[in-house]
Design a protein around this motif. Structure first.
Motif, mmCIF file in Angstrom:
data_model
loop_
_atom_site.group_PDB
_atom_site.id
_atom_site.type_symbol
_atom_site.label_atom_id
_atom_site.label_comp_id
_atom_site.label_asym_id
_atom_site.label_seq_id
_atom_site.Cartn_x
_atom_site.Cartn_y
_atom_site.Cartn_z
ATOM 1 N N SER A 282 -4.552 -7.587 -1.926
ATOM 2 C CA SER A 282 -3.763 -9.002 -1.504
ATOM 3 C C SER A 282 -3.208 -9.439 -2.537
ATOM 4 C CB SER A 282 -5.277 -9.724 -1.545
ATOM 5 O OG SER A 282 -6.262 -9.650 -0.573
ATOM 6 N N LEU A 285 0.065 -7.412 -1.787
ATOM 7 C CA LEU A 285 1.075 -7.956 -0.824
ATOM 8 C C LEU A 285 1.474 -9.273 -1.206
ATOM 9 C CD1 LEU A 285 -1.297 -6.775 2.054
ATOM 10 C CD2 LEU A 285 0.922 -6.258 1.701
ATOM 11 N N ALA A 348 -3.589 -7.563 7.900
ATOM 12 C CA ALA A 348 -2.327 -7.015 7.386
ATOM 13 C C ALA A 348 -2.016 -5.614 8.130
ATOM 14 C CB ALA A 348 -2.076 -6.912 5.749
ATOM 15 N N VAL A 351 0.762 -1.473 5.994
ATOM 16 C CA VAL A 351 0.634 -1.646 4.512
ATOM 17 C C VAL A 351 1.223 -0.360 3.531
ATOM 18 C CG1 VAL A 351 -1.042 -1.892 2.605
ATOM 19 C CG2 VAL A 351 -1.528 -3.140 4.628
#
Length: 368
Positions: A282, A285, A348, A351
Motif C-alpha cells: 500500500s 503504490l 489493485a 502491481v
C-alpha cells in the motif's frame, strides 16, 4: 449482559442473525430462525467436542431435539475430500431429509467443512454456525463461504451456502489456547483496518485487556468486528466486487500457509504476515515506487505486528510462485487488496513485481 445481535440482510428478503449468547440459548434461536427438527446433525472436532458438545446436546434434547453428532480430527487437514465424503456417508446413513439442519460446532475448519457438507447434501440442508474460536466468531462463520482445500491451494473447492443462524458464545473463547485466541484477533484487526478506524484505535487502546480476556472487552470487540463482516457481506454476498476487500492480507497469507505447510502457521498468523506485506505494498503504490518504509501505515503495522509471531524462514521467490494458484487470481493476473488510508481499501491489479518482492521482504525480515 450480551452484546446486541448483528443482522445480515441479503437479497430477496433473506436475512439471518448473529447472536452473542450462551450455547444453551440455541433451541430458542433455532425456533426464531424457523429451523425445525426433530433431528439435528452436529459436526464438531475432537478438541471442541469434549469441551462444548454436551452443553449443546443437553440443551437441544431438553427442547425435544434428537441429536446426532460426529467429530472430525482437529486441524486444517480435515478440510479434505476424504473428510467431506465421510460426512456425506455418515449423514446419508442416518436417513436425513432436506429439513434436517447441520450445526457446525467449532472453528473455521469445522465451519468450512460442515458448511460444504450442508451445501452438497440433498442439494442443500439448513446450516447453523456455532463458532467457538475468535477467527470464526468475527469472520468465517458469517457470509456463507464453505469449502475444503486442494493440493493445488487453499479453499479451492467449495460453495456459497448462507447459514440460517449464527450463535457465537463468547464463553467458548475462554477455553482457547493463547496462540489460537490471539492469532484469531488478526481478522478483527483486518476488519478494523479496512472499514473501522475507530475500532482500530480501540484495539490499540484496549489490547492488554483484550488479550487478558476481559469478558466485556472480548464480547464487545468480537461483536463490532463481526458487524464489519456482516456489512460487507450485505453489500456483496457472492464476492462479485466490494466483498473482495475482506481478502486484505489473504493473497500473501494463503501463499505463506501453503509454503510453510498447512497447520505450521495458524490462519490468523498467516493473515497477519499477509497484512504486513499488504501494508508495505500500500505504501509503495501510494508513492508510486518501492517504499523505503511504511509512511502513513506505521501505526497500522504496529497493530498488526501484535498478532504476528517471528517470521518463518521461507524463500520470497517460492512464495511469489505460490501466489499463482490463488483463487482470487484474475485473467489479468494477481489482484491485491491495498489501503489508500486506514478504512479506505481498494483492489489493485497489474502491481509491479518489484513492489510485491519488496512487500515479501518487509514481512519476512521484520520482527514481530
Amino acid at each position: 449482559m450480551s452484546p446486541p445481535a448483528v443482522h445480515v440482510a441479503l437479497s430477496e428478503g433473506r436475512s439471518y442473525a448473529v447472536h452473542f449468547e450462551p450455547l444453551a440459548t440455541a433451541p430458542m434461536h433455532l425456533r426464531e430462525a424457523g429451523v425445525t427438527g426433530p433431528r439435528a446433525l452436529v459436526v464438531t472436532d475432537e478438541t471442541v467436542g469434549p469441551l462444548w458438545l454436551d452443553a449443546l446436546a443437553d440443551a437441544l434434547r431438553a427442547d425435544g431435539w434428537q441429536v446426532e453428532a460426529t467429530a472430525v480430527p482437529a486441524g486444517e487437514g480435515s478440510k479434505s475430500l476424504g473428510q467431506l465424503g465421510a460426512l456425506h456417508d455418515w449423514a446419508l446413513a442416518l436417513g436425513i431429509d432436506r429439513a434436517t439442519p447441520v450445526l457446525a460446532l467449532g472453528g473455521g475448519v469445522v465451519g468450512d467443512l460442515a458448511g460444504f457438507a450442508a451445501a452438497t447434501l440433498l442439494r442443500g440442508l439448513p446450516l447453523v454456525h456455532l463458532p467457538t474460536t475468535t477467527i470464526a466468531q468475527v469472520d468465517s462463520a458469517i457470509g456463507g463461504k464453505t469449502g475444503i482445500n486442494h493440493a493445488t491451494g487453499k479453499n479451492l473447492v467449495g460453495a456459497f451456502h448462507q447459514p440460517l443462524l449464527v450463535l457465537a458464545d463468547p464463553a467458548t473463547l475462554g477455553t482457547l489456547p493463547d496462540r489460537a485466541f490471539q492469532s484469531g484477533l488478526a481478522e478483527a484487526v483486518k476488519h478494523a483496518l479496512i472499514s473501522d478506524p475507530a475500532l482500530a484505535d480501540r484495539l490499540d487502546r484496549e489490547w492488554d485487556a483484550l488479550v487478558g480476556r476481559d469478558p466485556d472487552v472480548v464480547a464487545s470487540v468480537v461483536r463490532d468486528a463481526a458487524a464489519v463482516k456482516a456489512a460487507v457481506v450485505e453489500a456483496d454476498e457472492l464476492e462479485a466486487g466490494e466483498r473482495a476487500v475482506l481478502n486484505f492480507g489473504h493473497t500473501f497469507g494463503h501463499a505463506l500457509e501453503r509454503e510453510a505447510g498447512y497447520g505450521t502457521l495458524t490462519h490468523g498468523e498467516a493473515v497477519a504476515f499477509g497484512m504486513r506485506a499488504a501494508l508495505h505494498l500500500s505504501a509503495s503504490l501510494r508513492q508510486g515506487a518501492v517504499a523505503d518504509g511504511l509512511g502513513p501505515f506505521q501505526a497500522a503495522d504496529r497493530l498488526v505486528a501484535r498478532v504476528a509471531p517471528a517470521p518463518p524462514a521461507l524463500d520470497p521467490d517460492r512464495l511469489t510462485e505460490a501466489m499463482a494458484t490463488d483463487k482470487k487470481r484474475t485473467a489479468q493476473g494477481l489482484r491485491f487488496v491495498v489501503l489508500d488510508t486506514v478504512g479506505e481499501p481498494r483492489l489493485a491489479d497489474d502491481v509491479p513485481p518489484a513492489m510485491v518482492e519488496a512487500a515479501w521482504r518487509f514481512a519476512l525480515e521484520s520482527g514481530a
